[in-house]
Design a protein around this motif. Structure first.
Motif, PDB file in Angstrom:
ATOM      1  N   LYS A   1       0.814  -1.214   0.000  1.00  0.00           N
ATOM      2  CA  LYS A   1       0.000   0.000   0.000  1.00  0.00           C
ATOM      3  C   LYS A   1       0.848   1.265   0.000  1.00  0.00           C
ATOM      4  O   LYS A   1       0.405   2.316  -0.474  1.00  0.00           O
ATOM      5  CB  LYS A   1      -0.947  -0.014   1.198  1.00  0.00           C
ATOM      6  CG  LYS A   1      -2.049  -1.061   1.086  1.00  0.00           C
ATOM      7  CD  LYS A   1      -3.032  -0.961   2.237  1.00  0.00           C
ATOM      8  CE  LYS A   1      -4.163  -1.977   2.068  1.00  0.00           C
ATOM      9  NZ  LYS A   1      -5.160  -1.873   3.164  1.00  0.00           N
TER      10      LYS A   1
ATOM     11  N   LYS B   1       1.135   3.451  -3.076  1.00  0.00           N
ATOM     12  CA  LYS B   1       0.161   4.508  -3.367  1.00  0.00           C
ATOM     13  C   LYS B   1       0.653   5.856  -2.843  1.00  0.00           C
ATOM     14  O   LYS B   1       0.362   6.904  -3.426  1.00  0.00           O
ATOM     15  CB  LYS B   1      -1.193   4.158  -2.754  1.00  0.00           C
ATOM     16  CG  LYS B   1      -1.834   2.913  -3.361  1.00  0.00           C
ATOM     17  CD  LYS B   1      -3.202   2.638  -2.757  1.00  0.00           C
ATOM     18  CE  LYS B   1      -3.834   1.410  -3.405  1.00  0.00           C
ATOM     19  NZ  LYS B   1      -5.181   1.121  -2.849  1.00  0.00           N
TER      20      LYS B   1
ATOM     21  N   GLU C   1      -7.212   5.599   0.441  1.00  0.00           N
ATOM     22  CA  GLU C   1      -8.070   4.572   1.050  1.00  0.00           C
ATOM     23  C   GLU C   1      -8.752   5.115   2.301  1.00  0.00           C
ATOM     24  O   GLU C   1      -8.789   4.478   3.351  1.00  0.00           O
ATOM     25  CB  GLU C   1      -7.264   3.307   1.359  1.00  0.00           C
ATOM     26  CG  GLU C   1      -6.769   2.588   0.117  1.00  0.00           C
ATOM     27  CD  GLU C   1      -6.221   1.210   0.421  1.00  0.00           C
ATOM     28  OE1 GLU C   1      -6.217   0.818   1.611  1.00  0.00           O
ATOM     29  OE2 GLU C   1      -5.809   0.525  -0.524  1.00  0.00           O
TER      30      GLU C   1
ATOM     31  N   SER D   1       3.426   7.850   5.669  1.00  0.00           N
ATOM     32  CA  SER D   1       2.497   6.817   5.229  1.00  0.00           C
ATOM     33  C   SER D   1       1.425   6.571   6.281  1.00  0.00           C
ATOM     34  O   SER D   1       1.739   6.327   7.451  1.00  0.00           O
ATOM     35  CB  SER D   1       3.240   5.508   4.960  1.00  0.00           C
ATOM     36  OG  SER D   1       2.319   4.448   4.789  1.00  0.00           O
TER      37      SER D   1
ATOM     38  N   PHE E   1      -0.206   3.981   6.403  1.00  0.00           N
ATOM     39  CA  PHE E   1      -0.244   2.523   6.553  1.00  0.00           C
ATOM     40  C   PHE E   1       0.888   2.001   7.428  1.00  0.00           C
ATOM     41  O   PHE E   1       0.687   1.096   8.236  1.00  0.00           O
ATOM     42  CB  PHE E   1      -0.181   1.852   5.179  1.00  0.00           C
ATOM     43  CG  PHE E   1      -1.191   2.376   4.201  1.00  0.00           C
ATOM     44  CD1 PHE E   1      -2.542   2.106   4.367  1.00  0.00           C
ATOM     45  CD2 PHE E   1      -0.800   3.152   3.124  1.00  0.00           C
ATOM     46  CE1 PHE E   1      -3.483   2.591   3.470  1.00  0.00           C
ATOM     47  CE2 PHE E   1      -1.729   3.637   2.215  1.00  0.00           C
ATOM     48  CZ  PHE E   1      -3.074   3.363   2.394  1.00  0.00           C
TER      49      PHE E   1
END
Length: 370
Positions: free
Chosen positions: A289, A292, A329, A350, A352
């Motif tokens: 991820k 992205k 997301e 990030s 994530f």
């Protein structure tokens, strides 16, 4: 009008023991259509071979038979289906990464025989590799049906006006071509040609002691096939010319579509995951991820380049770049923009992994774990 790689001028100068090649490009009509945006990069799992691979142009080993091919190539912009099919397989061991390309072609021809000539002036097969996924210091390999190699080390994408190390050699590179038909015989119809390649991992080392065997990690990779319309004179093939006597544009067919006619955007290449499992076994790979986050950074990088061209300075805020709050997301993205004497840094944390990703004015990505 489209941009192609057809160079109209080159200078070769000696620089610290290397010959440096500068390529300049023109915009001419070609085989294309409108730019396709937001294309998803393709991915492929390369498995370990369980046997010695003989480079003979024939994928006869059991590991090749157990390996899956990539999707058939598509036009570089992402929508047109090429006239002829192309697909690739990959394997690896602890010394080499292997490639096998199956290329359908009713007329197999070529006339370039000297290494490091501009091989894409013939129909060819091309490999692009960026091992560390930062878009800098990447590799290009081009081979035609005569098994003539052009190998290049590219310090930065062409958009940065960077010299290319044309005199760099991939020592230990092996390749073999198998013609399914006859070479340079315009009187018959061929089925195509295949090329098998082995590149030592040591070619991609950045330091003597580096262990760069990519076990259970991914590299950014793409494949391209250049194909030309041709004319036949006295049973010989020539690139086709238009009514003004200029060469017609080439077709560019690729594995992972770029959205634009430009292979030198490594951030848009596909992902190859080097599985520790053997060919015939099953593994799973998902693009992380955090990729992205990097794609968002490249959007901002391109906006900064346009802003500088129009204003002769770098933007100092995301509002100036026309981009306010951003989510990936449905997660809010924390970012900063910092200008300095020689350019800018844009940093994104990030949502994530909490890693920091920084893009510089030359497009290089820097990753920080803290």
């Amino acid at each position: 009008m489209i941009e192609i790689r057809n160079s109209i001028l080159k200078y070769i100068i000696n620089h610290k023991g290397f010959y440096v090649l500068f390529l300049f490009f023109i915009r001419i009509p070609g085989h294309s259509q409108n730019t396709i945006k937001n294309l998803s990069p393709k991915s492929y799992i390369a498995y370990q071979t369980s046997e010695k691979i003989t480079i003979d142009g024939v994928a006869s080993e059991e590991s090749w038979e157990k390996s899956k091919s990539t999707d058939f190539f598509i036009d570089i912009e992402g929508t047109k289906i090429p006239k002829y099919e192309t697909s690739v397989k990959m394997l690896w061991d602890h010394e080499f990464v292997y490639f096998f390309a199956a290329i359908k072609e009713p007329h197999v021809w070529g006339d370039l025989k000297k290494r490091d000539t501009i091989v894409f002036y013939n129909n060819d097969f091309e490999i692009f590799i960026d091992p560390d996924n930062d878009t800098h210091n990447y590799y290009e390999f081009e081979v035609n049906a005569l098994n003539t190699l052009w190998d290049l080390f590219i310090t930065k994408p062409y958009r940065e006006g960077t010299p290319v190390l044309n005199d760099w050699d991939a020592n230990g590179f092996k390749s073999a071509v198998k013609i399914n038909g006859t070479l340079n015989n315009a009187k018959d119809i061929d089925k195509g040609w295949a090329i098998e390649i082995a590149i030592p991992f040591k070619v991609f080392k950045t330091s003597y002691y580096q262990n760069n065997i990519p076990k259970d990690i991914f590299w950014r990779v793409n494949f391209s096939r250049v194909n030309w319309d041709f004319e036949i004179h006295n049973n010989k093939y020539y690139r086709k010319k238009d009514q003004k006597g200029k060469f017609e544009s080439e077709y560019n067919w690729v594995w992972s579509p770029m959205g634009v006619i430009n292979m030198h955007r490594p951030e848009d290449w596909g992902y190859v995951y080097f599985s520790s499992k053997k060919a015939g076994e099953l593994d799973v790979f998902e693009i992380p991820k955090d990729e992205k986050v990097k794609q968002l950074l490249y959007q901002l990088y391109r906006k900064q380049k346009v802003f500088f061209k129009n204003n002769n300075r770098w933007a100092i805020s995301f509002n100036e770049l026309g981009q306010k709050d951003v989510r990936i997301e449905d997660k809010k993205v924390l970012r900063t923009i910092e200008n300095h004497q020689t350019g800018f840094n844009i940093t994104i944390a990030s949502p994530f992994t909490e890693r920091l990703f920084i893009i510089k004015e030359d497009g290089k990505i820097i990753t920080k774990e803290d």
